[in-house]
Design a protein around this motif. Structure first.
Motif, PDB file in Angstrom:
ATOM      1  N   LEU A  64       0.816  -1.222   0.000  1.00 21.65           N
ATOM      2  CA  LEU A  64       0.000   0.000   0.000  1.00 21.65           C
ATOM      3  C   LEU A  64       0.846   1.266   0.000  1.00 21.65           C
ATOM      4  N   GLY A  65       2.172   1.092  -0.031  1.00 22.08           N
ATOM      5  CA  GLY A  65       3.044   2.264  -0.031  1.00 22.08           C
ATOM      6  C   GLY A  65       3.143   2.946   1.314  1.00 22.08           C
ATOM      7  N   GLN A  66       2.812   2.248   2.373  1.00 20.08           N
ATOM      8  CA  GLN A  66       2.865   2.809   3.729  1.00 20.08           C
ATOM      9  C   GLN A  66       4.200   2.480   4.388  1.00 20.08           C
ATOM     10  N   PRO A  67       4.586   3.246   5.413  1.00 16.43           N
ATOM     11  CA  PRO A  67       5.855   2.968   6.104  1.00 16.43           C
ATOM     12  C   PRO A  67       5.856   1.556   6.700  1.00 16.43           C
ATOM     13  N   VAL A  68       6.995   0.892   6.583  1.00 17.70           N
ATOM     14  CA  VAL A  68       7.146  -0.461   7.102  1.00 17.70           C
ATOM     15  C   VAL A  68       8.030  -0.470   8.342  1.00 17.70           C
ATOM     16  N   TYR A  69       9.069   0.338   8.328  1.00 13.93           N
ATOM     17  CA  TYR A  69      10.059   0.307   9.398  1.00 13.93           C
ATOM     18  C   TYR A  69       9.797   1.377  10.448  1.00 13.93           C
ATOM     19  N   LEU A  70      10.283   1.101  11.637  1.00 17.27           N
ATOM     20  CA  LEU A  70      10.067   1.994  12.780  1.00 17.27           C
ATOM     21  C   LEU A  70      10.678   3.361  12.501  1.00 17.27           C
ATOM     22  N   ASP A  71       9.934   4.424  12.823  1.00 18.42           N
ATOM     23  CA  ASP A  71      10.435   5.783  12.595  1.00 18.42           C
ATOM     24  C   ASP A  71      10.198   6.686  13.797  1.00 18.42           C
ATOM     25  N   HIS A  72      10.057   6.068  14.976  1.00 18.67           N
ATOM     26  CA  HIS A  72       9.828   6.858  16.177  1.00 18.67           C
ATOM     27  C   HIS A  72      10.216   6.025  17.407  1.00 18.67           C
ATOM     28  N   LEU A  73      10.308   6.682  18.534  1.00 22.71           N
ATOM     29  CA  LEU A  73      10.629   5.994  19.780  1.00 22.71           C
ATOM     30  C   LEU A  73       9.390   5.283  20.314  1.00 22.71           C
ATOM     31  N   VAL A  74       9.546   4.028  20.720  1.00 20.05           N
ATOM     32  CA  VAL A  74       8.456   3.268  21.336  1.00 20.05           C
ATOM     33  C   VAL A  74       8.705   3.246  22.841  1.00 20.05           C
ATOM     34  N   SER A  75       7.751   3.770  23.597  1.00 15.01           N
ATOM     35  CA  SER A  75       7.945   3.883  25.048  1.00 15.01           C
ATOM     36  C   SER A  75       7.023   2.963  25.839  1.00 15.01           C
ATOM     37  N   ALA A  76       6.166   2.223  25.151  1.00 15.28           N
ATOM     38  CA  ALA A  76       5.266   1.286  25.816  1.00 15.28           C
ATOM     39  C   ALA A  76       5.064   0.076  24.925  1.00 15.28           C
ATOM     40  N   ARG A  77       4.812  -1.049  25.538  1.00 20.34           N
ATOM     41  CA  ARG A  77       4.615  -2.280  24.782  1.00 20.34           C
ATOM     42  C   ARG A  77       3.362  -2.164  23.924  1.00 20.34           C
ATOM     43  N   PRO A  78       3.469  -2.423  22.617  1.00 19.52           N
ATOM     44  CA  PRO A  78       2.274  -2.361  21.758  1.00 19.52           C
ATOM     45  C   PRO A  78       1.210  -3.351  22.233  1.00 19.52           C
ATOM     46  N   VAL A  79      -0.031  -2.903  22.234  1.00 20.36           N
ATOM     47  CA  VAL A  79      -1.123  -3.776  22.662  1.00 20.36           C
ATOM     48  C   VAL A  79      -1.294  -4.933  21.683  1.00 20.36           C
ATOM     49  N   ASP A  80      -1.195  -4.630  20.403  1.00 16.46           N
ATOM     50  CA  ASP A  80      -1.316  -5.645  19.357  1.00 16.46           C
ATOM     51  C   ASP A  80       0.083  -6.150  19.005  1.00 16.46           C
ATOM     52  N   PRO A  81       0.384  -7.439  19.211  1.00 16.96           N
ATOM     53  CA  PRO A  81       1.737  -7.935  18.920  1.00 16.96           C
ATOM     54  C   PRO A  81       2.130  -7.832  17.456  1.00 16.96           C
ATOM     55  N   THR A  82       1.146  -7.674  16.563  1.00 15.92           N
ATOM     56  CA  THR A  82       1.501  -7.504  15.157  1.00 15.92           C
ATOM     57  C   THR A  82       1.952  -6.070  14.868  1.00 15.92           C
ATOM     58  N   ASP A  83       1.883  -5.201  15.882  1.00 18.83           N
ATOM     59  CA  ASP A  83       2.383  -3.831  15.740  1.00 18.83           C
ATOM     60  C   ASP A  83       3.821  -3.700  16.230  1.00 18.83           C
ATOM     61  N   TYR A  84       4.440  -4.823  16.624  1.00 21.83           N
ATOM     62  CA  TYR A  84       5.852  -4.772  16.990  1.00 21.83           C
ATOM     63  C   TYR A  84       6.660  -4.356  15.752  1.00 21.83           C
ATOM     64  N   PRO A  85       7.818  -3.761  15.946  1.00 20.63           N
ATOM     65  CA  PRO A  85       8.611  -3.311  14.797  1.00 20.63           C
ATOM     66  C   PRO A  85       9.007  -4.462  13.873  1.00 20.63           C
ATOM     67  N   PHE A  86       8.944  -4.201  12.587  1.00 19.07           N
ATOM     68  CA  PHE A  86       9.425  -5.139  11.569  1.00 19.07           C
ATOM     69  C   PHE A  86      10.896  -4.801  11.338  1.00 19.07           C
ATOM     70  N   VAL A  87      11.799  -5.724  11.660  1.00 20.61           N
ATOM     71  CA  VAL A  87      13.230  -5.412  11.652  1.00 20.61           C
ATOM     72  C   VAL A  87      13.997  -6.187  10.575  1.00 20.61           C
ATOM     73  N   TYR A  88      13.293  -6.873   9.688  1.00 19.90           N
ATOM     74  CA  TYR A  88      13.974  -7.684   8.684  1.00 19.90           C
ATOM     75  C   TYR A  88      14.439  -6.818   7.521  1.00 19.90           C
ATOM     76  N   PRO A  89      15.541  -7.190   6.872  1.00 18.69           N
ATOM     77  CA  PRO A  89      16.093  -6.385   5.774  1.00 18.69           C
ATOM     78  C   PRO A  89      15.126  -6.276   4.595  1.00 18.69           C
ATOM     79  N   PRO A  90      15.299  -5.251   3.763  1.00 21.07           N
ATOM     80  CA  PRO A  90      14.391  -5.021   2.632  1.00 21.07           C
ATOM     81  C   PRO A  90      14.191  -6.191   1.680  1.00 21.07           C
TER      82      PRO A  90
END
Length: 417
Positions: free
Chosen positions: A109-135
């Motif tokens: 969809l052309g939306q951001p995939v990688y983390l672009d901000h500081l995370v200060s609390a555990r995401p409620v939805d585990p699928t919202d954890y950062p995607f850290v795999y290479p392109p």
């Protein structure tokens, strides 16, 4: 020549065995004291473990009329594994797979995939954890996100179980032990959450036959690149060359789809992830050493272990590099320990079940003692199986996961290809 231990030595070994059993039991109870099994059971972990172990050992005592420390440790470990496996049910099944699929959808969809901000609390939805795999992983994730979700989930589950079975069989487990180690928490968590750690374990397990996966694997998890040092040490240049060619082709093919923009975004995302780890340590560190020690100390430990690992060659080096990979991982969860299994299996029966017993409680710092025991065995050959201890260990063959084999990968080639 009589190789049986002298009475005094035998008594010392027996005393050490019971001391190990007591220490491991205390560790399991303490680590699981505040944990409970998921509903509808809801039983407290510690008392449940004590009751199950007591019942099984009571039956064993009736049947065998005596208990050895190694049998006690094995029962303690396997009962703990099953209870830890049950605690995984509290989390969302195949959540890591869903995270990969969500990243693929965002990319399409052309939306951001990688983390672009500081995370200060555990995401409620585990699928919202950062995607850290290479392109290069993005086109695959995008393609999978198009397919029916249920079909992908079933394929992932079946494929993960198959990969785990093949990997366990390749490193030397057979029969009952092959089935039993499907209950080992690092394997169960990897299967349950749908993490690529199970695929990487398979690539690691088949490396003595073909090491291509050790070169390609870092495209999924860069930290696994440490394992590729084995190919260099063994001068397996053909596999290195072919593996690098595969990597180049995959990267170039992915660039045709993704362009170059995801690469700086990925690197920036890793930096944001590193900054976020102290904010949510249990979630983003897991039990990685960096959570507990300064980075200079963990770096020195990693370099020291790597230096010790490189003192040997052949399959022994490959097993040691699995432990190094665990120790240097910036984020470490249960499934990350899977590549340490061959090195654990190099230990003698009492030591291997003590180490595995420390991993029979909910994930915590005590798990890190297991690779520490393995590292200690590199300087204390008496902790390891081998030709010099074969006769002494013969009575414990029935309870060692490798049975009579003196090390992992029995029968695999141990010379450069």
């Amino acid at each position: 020549m009589d190789v049986a231990p002298r009475p005094a030595a035998g008594a010392s070994i027996l005393l050490a065995g019971w001391a190990a059993a007591a220490a491991v039991g205390a560790s399991i109870v303490l680590a699981g004291w505040t944990s409970s099994l998921p509903q509808p059971l809801g039983w407290p972990f510690g008392p449940s473990w004590l009751a199950a172990v007591g019942l099984i050992l009571g039956v064993a005592l009736i049947v065998r009329r005596r208990l050895e420390p190694v049998l006690v440790l094995a029962v303690m470990a396997i009962v703990g594994w099953v209870l830890v496996d049950l605690t995984f049910l509290e989390g969302r099944a195949l959540r890591d797979l869903d995270l990969y699929l969500k990243a693929g959808l965002h990319f399409r969809l052309g939306q951001p995939v990688y983390l672009d901000h500081l995370v200060s609390a555990r995401p409620v939805d585990p699928t919202d954890y950062p995607f850290v795999y290479p392109p290069p992983a993005l086109p695959l994730a995008a393609a999978l996100s198009i397919l029916p979700a249920d079909a992908i989930r079933i394929a992932c589950l079946v494929g993960s179980i198959g990969a785990a079975l093949v990997g366990l069989q390749r490193i030397g487990l057979r029969g009952w032990w092959l089935v039993a180690f499907l209950a080992w928490p690092p394997v169960v968590e990897g299967i349950y959450v749908g993490n690529v750690a199970i695929l990487l374990f398979l690539l690691f397990a088949i490396a003595p036959r073909t090491g291509l996966g050790l070169v390609v694997g870092p495209l999924l998890k860069p930290a696994s690149g440490t394992l590729g040092l084995w190919l260099v040490a063994e001068r397996r240049w053909r596999e290195i060359g072919l593996g690098l060619l595969i990597v180049i082709v995959l990267v170039l093919a992915s660039l045709a789809v993704t362009g170059t923009d995801p690469w700086p975004a990925w690197l920036a995302g890793l930096a944001w992830f590193a900054r976020s780890q102290p904010e949510v340590p249990a979630t983003f560190y897991g039990i990685a050493l960096d959570r507990y020690l300064p980075v200079l100390v963990t770096g020195a430990i990693g370099i020291g272990l790597l230096g010790l690992a490189l003192l040997v060659r052949g399959r022994a080096l490959l097993a040691r590099l699995g432990v190094v990979t665990v120790v240097i991982s910036p984020s470490l969860y249960a499934h990350g320990f899977s590549v340490a299994l061959p090195a654990l299996l190099e230990l003698r029966a009492l030591a291997v079940w003590a180490a595995l017993g420390l991993m029979a409680a909910p994930l915590g710092p005590a798990w890190l003692i297991a690779p520490a025991i393995v590292a200690a065995s590199w300087g204390l050959p008496g902790l390891r199986r081998g030709p010099s201890t074969a006769e002494l260990d013969r009575g414990d063959d029935w309870i060692h996961p490798l049975r009579r084999a003196t090390g992992p990968w029995p029968g695999a080639p141990d010379s450069p290809s």
